[in-house]
Design an enzyme around this catalytic site. Structure first.
Site, PDB file in Angstrom:
ATOM      1  N   ASP A  38       5.180  -3.340  10.842  1.00 40.72           N
ATOM      2  CA  ASP A  38       5.452  -2.090  10.106  1.00 40.72           C
ATOM      3  C   ASP A  38       6.315  -2.409   8.879  1.00 40.72           C
ATOM      4  O   ASP A  38       7.240  -1.660   8.541  1.00 40.72           O
ATOM      5  CB  ASP A  38       6.110  -1.032  11.001  1.00 40.72           C
ATOM      6  CG  ASP A  38       6.140   0.341  10.338  1.00 40.72           C
ATOM      7  OD1 ASP A  38       5.454   0.534   9.313  1.00 40.72           O
ATOM      8  OD2 ASP A  38       6.855   1.224  10.851  1.00 40.72           O
ATOM      9  N   HIS A  74      -0.224  -3.835  10.756  1.00 39.94           N
ATOM     10  CA  HIS A  74       0.544  -2.679  10.279  1.00 39.94           C
ATOM     11  C   HIS A  74       1.529  -3.085   9.186  1.00 39.94           C
ATOM     12  O   HIS A  74       2.673  -3.461   9.463  1.00 39.94           O
ATOM     13  CB  HIS A  74       1.277  -2.031  11.461  1.00 39.94           C
ATOM     14  CG  HIS A  74       1.823  -0.677  11.161  1.00 39.94           C
ATOM     15  ND1 HIS A  74       1.859   0.335  12.084  1.00 39.94           N
ATOM     16  CD2 HIS A  74       2.354  -0.154  10.020  1.00 39.94           C
ATOM     17  CE1 HIS A  74       2.396   1.417  11.534  1.00 39.94           C
ATOM     18  NE2 HIS A  74       2.714   1.136  10.281  1.00 39.94           N
ATOM     19  N   HIS A 129      11.506  -0.821   0.772  1.00 43.13           N
ATOM     20  CA  HIS A 129      12.059   0.211  -0.105  1.00 43.13           C
ATOM     21  C   HIS A 129      13.011  -0.482  -1.075  1.00 43.13           C
ATOM     22  O   HIS A 129      13.486  -1.593  -0.800  1.00 43.13           O
ATOM     23  CB  HIS A 129      12.819   1.261   0.710  1.00 43.13           C
ATOM     24  CG  HIS A 129      11.947   2.073   1.610  1.00 43.13           C
ATOM     25  ND1 HIS A 129      10.990   2.952   1.149  1.00 43.13           N
ATOM     26  CD2 HIS A 129      11.870   2.129   2.963  1.00 43.13           C
ATOM     27  CE1 HIS A 129      10.368   3.525   2.175  1.00 43.13           C
ATOM     28  NE2 HIS A 129      10.874   3.033   3.295  1.00 43.13           N
ATOM     29  N   ASP A 152      -0.716   6.898   8.821  1.00 41.86           N
ATOM     30  CA  ASP A 152       0.601   6.360   9.175  1.00 41.86           C
ATOM     31  C   ASP A 152       1.687   6.760   8.174  1.00 41.86           C
ATOM     32  O   ASP A 152       1.484   6.731   6.974  1.00 41.86           O
ATOM     33  CB  ASP A 152       0.584   4.841   9.280  1.00 41.86           C
ATOM     34  CG  ASP A 152       1.952   4.333   9.679  1.00 41.86           C
ATOM     35  OD1 ASP A 152       2.428   4.700  10.759  1.00 41.86           O
ATOM     36  OD2 ASP A 152       2.588   3.612   8.872  1.00 41.86           O
ATOM     37  N   LEU A 186       1.917  -2.228   1.810  1.00 41.14           N
ATOM     38  CA  LEU A 186       1.970  -3.061   0.588  1.00 41.14           C
ATOM     39  C   LEU A 186       2.402  -2.266  -0.641  1.00 41.14           C
ATOM     40  O   LEU A 186       2.695  -2.859  -1.684  1.00 41.14           O
ATOM     41  CB  LEU A 186       0.620  -3.744   0.341  1.00 41.14           C
ATOM     42  CG  LEU A 186       0.258  -4.895   1.282  1.00 41.14           C
ATOM     43  CD1 LEU A 186      -1.126  -5.449   0.934  1.00 41.14           C
ATOM     44  CD2 LEU A 186       1.294  -6.014   1.222  1.00 41.14           C
TER      45      LEU A 186
HETATM   46  O1  DOR Z   1       9.908   3.859   8.891  1.00 39.29           O
HETATM   47  C1  DOR Z   1       8.774   4.009   8.480  1.00 39.29           C
HETATM   48  N1  DOR Z   1       8.454   3.741   7.215  1.00 39.29           N
HETATM   49  N2  DOR Z   1       7.847   4.419   9.336  1.00 39.29           N
HETATM   50  C2  DOR Z   1       6.601   4.749   8.922  1.00 39.29           C
HETATM   51  O2  DOR Z   1       5.799   5.115   9.728  1.00 39.29           O
HETATM   52  C3  DOR Z   1       6.232   4.662   7.495  1.00 39.29           C
HETATM   53  C4  DOR Z   1       7.090   3.703   6.789  1.00 39.29           C
HETATM   54  C5  DOR Z   1       7.014   3.781   5.302  1.00 39.29           C
HETATM   55  O3  DOR Z   1       5.903   3.916   4.760  1.00 39.29           O
HETATM   56  O4  DOR Z   1       8.048   3.682   4.640  1.00 39.29           O
HETATM   57 ZN    ZN Z   2       4.233   4.618  11.168  1.00 40.06          ZN
END
Ligand code: DOR
Ligand code: ZN
Length: 427
Positions: A306, A60, A310, A153, A63
């Site tokens: 996960d 998970h 950002h 997702d 990228l």
């Molecule tokens: O916090 C999250 N950020 N949860 C997710 O399911 C997606 C992810 C994202 O793509 O930023």
């Molecule tokens: Zn998620």
């Protein structure tokens, strides 16, 4: 090219091989495991004092490539993965464009092969066109292009009828569906868990039941259709209880959690603001404890990151406006070892199982164990070396970790893919 890894402590939950051993690698595969191997032509890696396991698999990862490369790209994301000890990663479909078409799946694979760090990248295709939850993608075409799983997702598949059909169609293609479980009518776009912290901040929260109600629905759909379902990043006590119950009933249900959910509580939002914002949100202590128990008793199959990078500008926004997500590739192994192994809650082999063979099996990858003839994907780490998490050392473009400054134990020393050393720690 031959590689001889000398005198590492083998950790392989599949074969049960343990103790100090040498591993000989030839032509990208493990050719021999024995207590004293010699080969005058091989490059020697001195693994004394280190643990040696199958290369870590993270099923998970985001990228962000194509289209969101100011957050991360395939070059930096795979470098971060190698730095964290991962040899295989599955990347989610919420890119721009969405990975809902064969061209995007092929783009990801080709760029990873040509420009990546050497980490194997396994793309995940979208369940629905544009992640809109309205129309199925072409599962067969996605599979033919190289997708190893399907997932929307980031957002849930709210339409139960569509999900039911998707499970049956995906079953025909032997593609697992990885479910982001948060009912959007309950969770909306709220920033934190609904509870003490949301009340203290005077903002709306995402209630635990937003997650649990969706897990219940998909567990029931898995039972009814007879198809497997995989639940992403579970975070609440009741979620663990639902999965435990459905596993006991013989339903093909698997699930994962992330270091943040067995380490941090929602109180972190008061200390770190948007840095602690993630979906699903951080929860109260009783949930964190239940996640640990779920890991211990085998209800939770996998530890994933996960990894959700950002930009600094995005995360600098106020809590209610900043995007959700945390990076994780470069801290996951150390946090898992610190929180689960060094506390005596789990054995080293059980932690490694959830980061290698279990995710590999769910994705049907021939990875995750160290048998003779296996692909020579290995992670070598010092389980006892202490260090402090410093985001300045990340290879990822993302600096959004809530774990900065945390003291951890467990340092990756070598990451090896197909017999090539793709990362080596330099003190
Ligand atoms: O916090 C999250 N950020 N949860 C997710 O399911 C997606 C992810 C994202 O793509 O930023
Ligand atoms: Zn998620």
């Amino acid at each position: 090219m031959k590689l001889l890894i000398k005198q590492g402590k083998i950790v392989d939950p599949v074969s049960g091989i343990g103790g100090k051993m040498d591993i000989l690698i030839e032509d990208g595969r493990i050719s021999c495991i024995g207590s004293q191997l010699e080969d005058r032509y091989a490059q020697v890696v001195d693994a004394r004092g280190f643990a040696v396991c199958a290369g870590l698999v993270d099923m998970h990862v985001h990228l962000r490539d194509p289209g969101l490369t100011y957050k991360e790209d395939i070059v930096t994301g795979t470098a971060a993965a190698a730095h964290g000890g991962f040899t295989s990663i599955a990347c989610m479909a919420n890119t721009k464009p969405v990975a809902d078409n064969p061209e995007t799946i092929r783009y990801i694979r080709e760029k990873a092969q040509q420009e990546g760090s050497g980490v194997q990248v396994w793309p995940v295709g979208a369940v629905t066109v544009g992640l809109q939850g309205e129309q199925h993608t072409d599962f067969k075409a996605l599979k033919a292009a190289g997708a190893v799983a399907l997932s929307d997702d980031g957002v849930p598949v709210m339409d139960a009828n569509l999900m039911r059909d998707a499970l049956i169609m995906a079953g025909r293609q032997k593609l697992p569906i990885l479910c982001h479980e948060e009912d959007s009518t309950l969770a909306d776009n709220y920033a934190v868990n609904e509870g003490r912290v949301s009340r203290q901040l005077g903002i709306h929260g995402r209630p635990a039941i937003a997650e649990e109600i969706m897990i219940m629905r998909d567990a029931m759909l898995a039972e009814e259709t007879g198809q497997p379902v995989h639940i992403c990043h579970i975070s609440t006590a009741k979620s663990v209880e639902i999965v435990r119950r459905y596993k006991r009933r013989g339903v093909q249900i698997t699930c994962e959690t992330c270091p943040q959910y067995f380490t941090l509580t929602h109180e972190q939002v008061l200390l770190q603001g948007s840095m602690a914002r993630v979906n699903p949100p951080l929860r109260p202590t009783k949930d964190v404890e239940a996640i640990v128990e779920g890991l211990r008793d085998g209800t939770i199959d996998c530890i994933v990151t996960d990894h959700a990078p950002h930009s600094a500008e995005e995360k600098a926004k106020p809590l209610t406006e900043a995007p959700s997500g945390m990076v994780g590739l470069e801290t996951s192994l150390a946090i898992a070892l610190t929180q689960l192994y060094h506390t005596g809650k789990m054995s080293l082999a059980d932690v490694i199982r959830k980061m290698t063979i279990n995710p590999a099996r769910i994705l049907r990858l021939r990875k995750g164990s160290l048998g003779m003839g296996a692909d020579a994907d290995l992670t070598i780490f010092d389980p006892n070396e202490a260090w402090t998490i410093d985001r300045g050392h990340f290879r990822s473009k993302g600096r959004n970790t809530p774990f900065a400054g945390m003291q951890v134990k467990g340092k990756v020393k070598y990451t090896i893919v197909g017999g090539n050393i793709i990362y080596r720690y330099d003190a």
